[in-house]
Motif scaffolding. Structure first.
Motif, PDB file in Angstrom:
ATOM      1  N   LYS A   1      -3.389  -2.115  10.016  1.00 33.10           N
ATOM      2  CA  LYS A   1      -2.208  -2.924   9.741  1.00 33.10           C
ATOM      3  C   LYS A   1      -2.531  -4.322   9.228  1.00 33.10           C
ATOM      4  O   LYS A   1      -1.664  -4.982   8.656  1.00 33.10           O
ATOM      5  CB  LYS A   1      -1.351  -3.011  11.004  1.00 33.10           C
TER       6      LYS A   1
ATOM      7  N   PHE B   1      -5.329   4.646   6.687  1.00 29.04           N
ATOM      8  CA  PHE B   1      -4.961   3.294   6.274  1.00 29.04           C
ATOM      9  C   PHE B   1      -3.725   2.790   7.018  1.00 29.04           C
ATOM     10  O   PHE B   1      -3.574   1.584   7.219  1.00 29.04           O
ATOM     11  CB  PHE B   1      -4.708   3.239   4.767  1.00 29.04           C
ATOM     12  N   GLU B   2      -2.847   3.691   7.408  1.00 28.38           N
ATOM     13  CA  GLU B   2      -1.636   3.255   8.104  1.00 28.38           C
ATOM     14  C   GLU B   2      -1.982   2.511   9.384  1.00 28.38           C
ATOM     15  O   GLU B   2      -1.246   1.619   9.821  1.00 28.38           O
ATOM     16  CB  GLU B   2      -0.738   4.451   8.409  1.00 28.38           C
TER      17      GLU B   2
ATOM     18  N   LEU C   1       0.849  -1.189   0.000  1.00 34.28           N
ATOM     19  CA  LEU C   1       0.000   0.000   0.000  1.00 34.28           C
ATOM     20  C   LEU C   1       0.887   1.241   0.000  1.00 34.28           C
ATOM     21  O   LEU C   1       1.755   1.404   0.872  1.00 34.28           O
ATOM     22  CB  LEU C   1      -0.914   0.001   1.223  1.00 34.28           C
TER      23      LEU C   1
ATOM     24  N   ASP D   1       5.430   5.195   2.474  1.00 32.44           N
ATOM     25  CA  ASP D   1       5.109   6.605   2.686  1.00 32.44           C
ATOM     26  C   ASP D   1       6.277   7.419   2.156  1.00 32.44           C
ATOM     27  O   ASP D   1       7.365   7.412   2.743  1.00 32.44           O
ATOM     28  CB  ASP D   1       4.889   6.877   4.175  1.00 32.44           C
TER      29      ASP D   1
ATOM     30  N   PHE E   1       1.139   5.296   0.242  1.00 30.74           N
ATOM     31  CA  PHE E   1       0.444   6.504   0.674  1.00 30.74           C
ATOM     32  C   PHE E   1       1.102   7.747   0.077  1.00 30.74           C
ATOM     33  O   PHE E   1       2.329   7.841  -0.005  1.00 30.74           O
ATOM     34  CB  PHE E   1       0.452   6.641   2.197  1.00 30.74           C
TER      35      PHE E   1
ATOM     36  N   TYR F   1      -2.497  -4.681   5.028  1.00 33.35           N
ATOM     37  CA  TYR F   1      -1.322  -4.648   4.152  1.00 33.35           C
ATOM     38  C   TYR F   1      -0.147  -5.341   4.840  1.00 33.35           C
ATOM     39  O   TYR F   1      -0.122  -5.531   6.057  1.00 33.35           O
ATOM     40  CB  TYR F   1      -0.954  -3.205   3.794  1.00 33.35           C
TER      41      TYR F   1
ATOM     42  N   LYS G   1      -4.647   8.831   5.243  1.00 29.34           N
ATOM     43  CA  LYS G   1      -3.643   8.442   6.225  1.00 29.34           C
ATOM     44  C   LYS G   1      -4.158   7.390   7.200  1.00 29.34           C
ATOM     45  O   LYS G   1      -3.371   6.646   7.793  1.00 29.34           O
ATOM     46  CB  LYS G   1      -3.199   9.689   6.997  1.00 29.34           C
TER      47      LYS G   1
ATOM     48  N   TYR H   1       3.915  -0.892   3.914  1.00 27.24           N
ATOM     49  CA  TYR H   1       3.357   0.454   3.800  1.00 27.24           C
ATOM     50  C   TYR H   1       4.455   1.378   3.295  1.00 27.24           C
ATOM     51  O   TYR H   1       5.547   1.453   3.873  1.00 27.24           O
ATOM     52  CB  TYR H   1       2.856   0.920   5.164  1.00 27.24           C
TER      53      TYR H   1
ATOM     54  N   THR I   1       7.306  -2.117   7.342  1.00 25.12           N
ATOM     55  CA  THR I   1       6.373  -3.207   7.618  1.00 25.12           C
ATOM     56  C   THR I   1       6.280  -3.410   9.126  1.00 25.12           C
ATOM     57  O   THR I   1       7.237  -3.133   9.856  1.00 25.12           O
ATOM     58  CB  THR I   1       6.827  -4.520   6.954  1.00 25.12           C
TER      59      THR I   1
ATOM     60  N   CYS J   1      -2.676   2.403  -3.979  1.00 25.47           N
ATOM     61  CA  CYS J   1      -2.254   3.677  -3.411  1.00 25.47           C
ATOM     62  C   CYS J   1      -3.458   4.367  -2.781  1.00 25.47           C
ATOM     63  O   CYS J   1      -4.608   4.087  -3.141  1.00 25.47           O
ATOM     64  CB  CYS J   1      -1.622   4.574  -4.474  1.00 25.47           C
ATOM     65  N   THR J   2      -3.201   5.258  -1.862  1.00 30.18           N
ATOM     66  CA  THR J   2      -4.275   5.975  -1.184  1.00 30.18           C
ATOM     67  C   THR J   2      -3.794   7.348  -0.743  1.00 30.18           C
ATOM     68  O   THR J   2      -2.582   7.574  -0.594  1.00 30.18           O
ATOM     69  CB  THR J   2      -4.776   5.183   0.042  1.00 30.18           C
TER      70      THR J   2
END
Length: 455
Positions: free
Chosen positions: A328, A324-325, A260, A336, A262, A331, A322, A334, A342, A318-319
């Motif tokens: 856990k 989504f972080e 994922l 950024d 961000f 994904y 925030k 992650y 991870t 992608c997103t």
């Protein structure tokens, strides 16, 4: 936003550029468009057909193993306009066909945070379809609209191989919708001309291509269709952005991890990073990877996609959200900005670069410099930087699996230090990566030499 030269050529019902103006369309003659087909001709004319072919021939691969060639038909299943309402938020303003299930598309076509940018484009998935929407934000003297009018015009298709063709059309139409809201006739004409034929049963399957041909065209182990979605320079920018840590993403992609990415808006360039991640996992050896999870590009996702992502074994998306972080469980990795991380203890060692990783990145950089020198000194434009990067990882992947297949077929199926070096890996630093690889791709019957110990 990418440069205008990365856009598809104008369609028949778009505005004609002033006399003498440079035509919109890819400038790079070396396949600057997405996976699987020829680029538009230098004069800006769209190709009459796209052929889906493997990115390259792998070792010992015969011509008959190449993917079935097919003509890609126009397969637009929906066209729509999304608007931002100051009271109700994102709303579906208009669409064709009227009975199309477009629930949630209003949050995909206008990404969270888009009010901060003036223009953007967004690739996304909606059920079994792929979508492309062009967003624009225009200042207006309206109290009701709070000084800004925001809209997106988008389309849906069973494949994203053809979406790039209509980028310029969608960009023009969203400007038209901002300036003259409710003017839908060009969109109606577009849909009538490009729409796909859906089965009378009302199902989601598209019948514009025979099932067998369609299946061959989207062979999951090669992702050839993605060669039609990216602009010139996309892969080059991707490599430069991540630097040597591109080797970390390569391993994670090859292991089919859930990745994922961000980034705040604009999200268009980040959608291209999703595509590039998929390119890192290309394999052209027949039969390899058939049993592993498909590395599926989801492109842009938001909170409405959480339930869909929960069921995915492997994806890259992608997103701009925030939150989504904190999710856990959705994904494995992650990303950024340039920070790849991870929360899974078993994957953390894979984020460290091995000696072989640095050596591969050095060789990749040297090959790029040699190519640029050849182009400058000899005017040799036969090979593009994009091809160099994509083929580099394809050949590396083929080398790994060709070696593993030979070991598996030998009287002593043991992976030794010499075997690991022959694959271009580090016997110590890449041990964990190799163990994951053997398990995921079904080589877990191979014996691993005790000499392969952690560094």
């Amino acid at each position: 936003m990418v440069e205008r030269s990365d856009r598809a050529p104008l369609l028949d019902w778009e505005e004609v550029p002033p006399s003498g103006a440079a035509p919109a369309g890819p400038q790079d003659p070396g396949r600057p468009s997405p996976p699987g087909g020829p680029a538009p001709s230098p004069d800006g004319a769209p190709p009459a057909a796209q052929e889906a072919l493997p990115p390259a021939m792998g070792p010992r691969e015969e011509p008959e193993d190449r993917m079935v060639q097919w003509e890609e038909k126009d397969q637009i299943v929906s066209v729509f306009v999304v608007t931002f309402n100051t009271r109700s938020g994102n709303m579906l303003e208009w669409c064709l066909p009227k009975d199309m299930d477009l629930e949630g598309v209003e949050f995909k076509a206008i990404a969270s945070g888009s009010h901060r940018v003036t223009t953007d484009f967004i690739y996304f998935r909606k059920g079994c379809y792929f979508g492309l929407a062009c967003f624009a934000n225009m200042a207006v003297e309206s109290t009701a609209e709070r000084g800004a009018r925001m809209k997106s015009v988008g389309i849906l298709s069973p494949s994203y191989t053809l979406l790039y063709r209509y980028m310029s059309f969608l960009e023009h139409q969203v400007r038209l919708q901002l300036q003259s809201p409710g003017h839908y006739s060009p969109l109606e004409a577009f849909y009538e001309d490009k729409r796909a034929l859906l089965p009378s049963s009302g199902g989601d399957a598209v019948t514009a291509l025979p099932a067998s041909t369609w299946g061959a065209a989207i062979n999951h182990s090669m992702h050839p269709e993605m060669k039609i979605t990216h602009p010139a320079g996309c892969m080059s920018q991707f490599i430069r952005f991540f630097g040597e840590h591109i080797m970390v993403l390569w391993k994670l992609a090859l292991l089919r991890r859930r990745i994922l990415i961000f980034s705040p808006p604009p999200v268009g360039v980040v959608c291209y990073r999703v595509y590039c991640c998929c390119c890192l996992a290309n394999i052209s050896i027949p039969g390899v990877g058939v049993a592993v999870p498909e590395f599926r590009p989801f492109f842009y996702v938001n909170v409405a996609d959480i339930s869909a992502l929960e069921n995915e074994l492997s994806y890259v998306a992608c997103t701009t959200e925030k939150i989504f972080e904190e999710k856990k469980d959705l994904y494995d990795v992650y990303v950024d900005n340039q920070n790849v991380k991870t929360y899974r203890d078993g994957l953390k060692p894979l984020l460290r670069l091995s000696a072989a990783d640095r050596d591969k990145y050095r060789k990749l950089t040297e090959q790029r410099q040699m190519l640029l020198y050849s182009q400058e000194e000899n005017g040799d434009c036969a090979a593009s930087e994009e091809d160099l990067f994509i083929l580099f990882f394809l050949e590396q992947n083929n080398r790994i699996f060709q070696t593993l297949s030979e070991v598996a077929a030998s009287p002593d199926p043991t992976v030794t230090q010499e075997t690991v070096r022959a694959m271009g890996l580090d016997p110590h630093g890449d041990r964990l990566f190799l163990l994951h690889l053997l398990e995921i791709y079904g080589y877990d019957t191979l014996l691993v030499s005790e000499q392969l110990c952690c560094s």
